[in-house]
Design an enzyme around this catalytic site. Sequence first.
Site, short mmCIF file in Angstrom:
data_model
loop_
_atom_site.label_atom_id
_atom_site.label_comp_id
_atom_site.label_asym_id
_atom_site.label_seq_id
_atom_site.Cartn_x
_atom_site.Cartn_y
_atom_site.Cartn_z
N SER A 45 33.60 6.59 91.55
CA SER A 45 34.88 6.45 91.76
C SER A 45 35.66 7.50 92.68
O SER A 45 35.28 8.51 92.72
CB SER A 45 35.69 6.71 90.45
OG SER A 45 35.34 5.39 89.72
N GLY A 46 36.50 6.88 93.64
CA GLY A 46 37.02 7.84 94.48
C GLY A 46 36.39 7.95 95.84
O GLY A 46 37.11 8.32 96.79
N ASP A 100 76.75 2.20 122.18
CA ASP A 100 76.26 1.38 123.32
C ASP A 100 75.27 2.24 124.25
O ASP A 100 75.20 1.87 125.58
CB ASP A 100 77.62 0.75 124.04
CG ASP A 100 78.27 1.97 124.64
OD1 ASP A 100 77.98 3.33 124.34
OD2 ASP A 100 79.35 1.67 125.14
N GLY A 140 30.76 7.08 88.02
CA GLY A 140 30.55 8.50 89.05
C GLY A 140 31.01 8.31 90.21
O GLY A 140 31.06 9.31 91.02
N ASP A 163 45.53 2.65 93.25
CA ASP A 163 44.64 3.46 92.61
C ASP A 163 44.06 4.63 93.79
O ASP A 163 43.01 4.51 94.21
CB ASP A 163 43.26 2.78 92.05
CG ASP A 163 42.52 3.49 91.25
OD1 ASP A 163 42.82 5.06 90.94
OD2 ASP A 163 41.19 3.17 90.97
N HIS A 169 42.69 7.16 89.20
CA HIS A 169 42.31 7.33 87.83
C HIS A 169 41.24 8.42 87.62
O HIS A 169 41.03 8.93 86.61
CB HIS A 169 41.53 5.98 87.45
CG HIS A 169 40.16 5.59 87.86
ND1 HIS A 169 39.87 4.89 89.08
CD2 HIS A 169 39.09 5.93 87.60
CE1 HIS A 169 38.78 4.71 89.21
NE2 HIS A 169 38.09 5.24 88.49
N ASP A 187 79.91 9.09 119.46
CA ASP A 187 79.49 7.90 119.24
C ASP A 187 78.11 7.38 119.56
O ASP A 187 77.72 6.35 119.21
CB ASP A 187 80.52 7.08 120.29
CG ASP A 187 80.22 7.56 121.65
OD1 ASP A 187 79.92 8.87 121.94
OD2 ASP A 187 80.01 6.52 122.62
N GLU A 188 77.25 8.34 119.74
CA GLU A 188 75.90 8.02 120.11
C GLU A 188 75.01 9.00 118.97
O GLU A 188 73.64 8.46 118.96
CB GLU A 188 75.50 8.06 121.53
CG GLU A 188 76.36 7.36 122.55
CD GLU A 188 75.97 5.78 122.09
OE1 GLU A 188 75.02 5.40 121.90
OE2 GLU A 188 77.16 5.16 122.41
#
Length: 460
Positions: free
Chosen positions: A409-410, A83, A407, A313, A265, A93-94
């Site tokens: 890609s990425g 609380d 070529g 990917d 990939h 309790d906290e």
Amino acid sequence: MDPIEPNVYGSIPRTKKYPDQEAATWCTASNKKILCIVSIVCALIAAAIIIAALCWIYVPIGSNCQKPCGANGTSVLCSQWCDEKSDCPNGEDEESCGTTGIKVSPNDKSCNGTTCVRLYGPNFQLQAYSPAKATWLPVCYDQWSDSSGKTACQDIGYSMSTYYSSTPFSAPSNNGYFMLQSNNVTGKLYNNLQYSATCASGNIVSLRCINCGLSTKVDSRIVGGTPALVGDWPWQAQLLKLVGTSTYLCGGSIITPYWIVTAAHCVYGSTSTPSIFKVFAGTLSIQSYSSSGRLVERALVHPNYTSNTQNYDVALLKLTAGLVFTTNLRPVCLPNVGMPWSGGQPCWISGWGTTSSGGSIATTLMAASVPLISSTTCNQAAVYGGAISPTMMCAGYLSGGTDTCQGDSGGPLVTKTNSLWWLVGDTSWGYGCATANKPGVYGNVTVFLEWIYLQMQTYP
């Protein structure tokens, strides 16, 4: 120069096959009956467990419900647990409640079990998660300091050494704020925050964990690939992989001195041998594997990557030695949650890939302007017929003519917002190159943020 074979590794798949789901042969009448009985029993058991747990945590059974504080034998009323007031002698309790009075589960996906802070929007708004309100709230700038900023950046996944700035800006919050409990931040930033309905200054924290997204690129829109100039795309990386006597080409994006974002990939199947990769940065010319490039310490592929659909990917490469940033070699900004991008948003692509499907690779870095295409449009039957998942996005022209190719890609798909360049996507796949109704498909980097930051936290 070593031979480059862009059509084998790191290429954008020309065609994608999406196999139909296998037909179910299991569902006989007797098996369905057994399954029904088992399901009902499991549901009853699960319901009993949930009810018992909720009663223990949240429901006071009469006014005498008490929970023990600890080994000293003291107990407090259930209603006093979490609380936001310490009723136990040692505050037990906290302790496990978080700063908002509700227990925070380590499996809470909003906090990923590691951090409950994030950056939001083009202003880099620092936010913390409130389980009590089930939402993210801004952090008030009052009592904030560079020391607090460095801690927050480290919690997100950055190195303290790349910390750039913390600045205030006005953005009222109807749901309240988080505030530092004191100037002395210890441990995780989230544990030093507390909820407040108000923020005295009215200013919240804009946090820059790295000086990113700067370029000398002059704003101009050019349709079709053109040679890049020095400093135009300083985050562009060239990734070469040696398998036997063959060298394979991909692109990548620099996000910190040590980390490169690329496509899964491009890395898939090679995570156990990062030594076969070399990374080249800060150059416009295609490189030879025999040249002196940056070595890779770790090659990490998203665990949900599937090669047959190209879902998720994305991959990360961690370099063995950090890059030294200059005007011609700088990081791009990772997108924050809530960036205001949609179909039609102007973006740029870049890389050394082939200038036509099945053609020769480019000897110098090429770049072109392409707009984002909405997933609704890209999933139309005449385009990709439902193949575009939430982990993907499309960019280009339905009329064809401008595209990434084998070529590339990425490599980066970037856009400029608030005077900074942001990494929107990583080049993933497509049907042919620059073909009508078959625009380029890119990994949705915003979807990958949680995984990217988690890897940066895990391998600092």
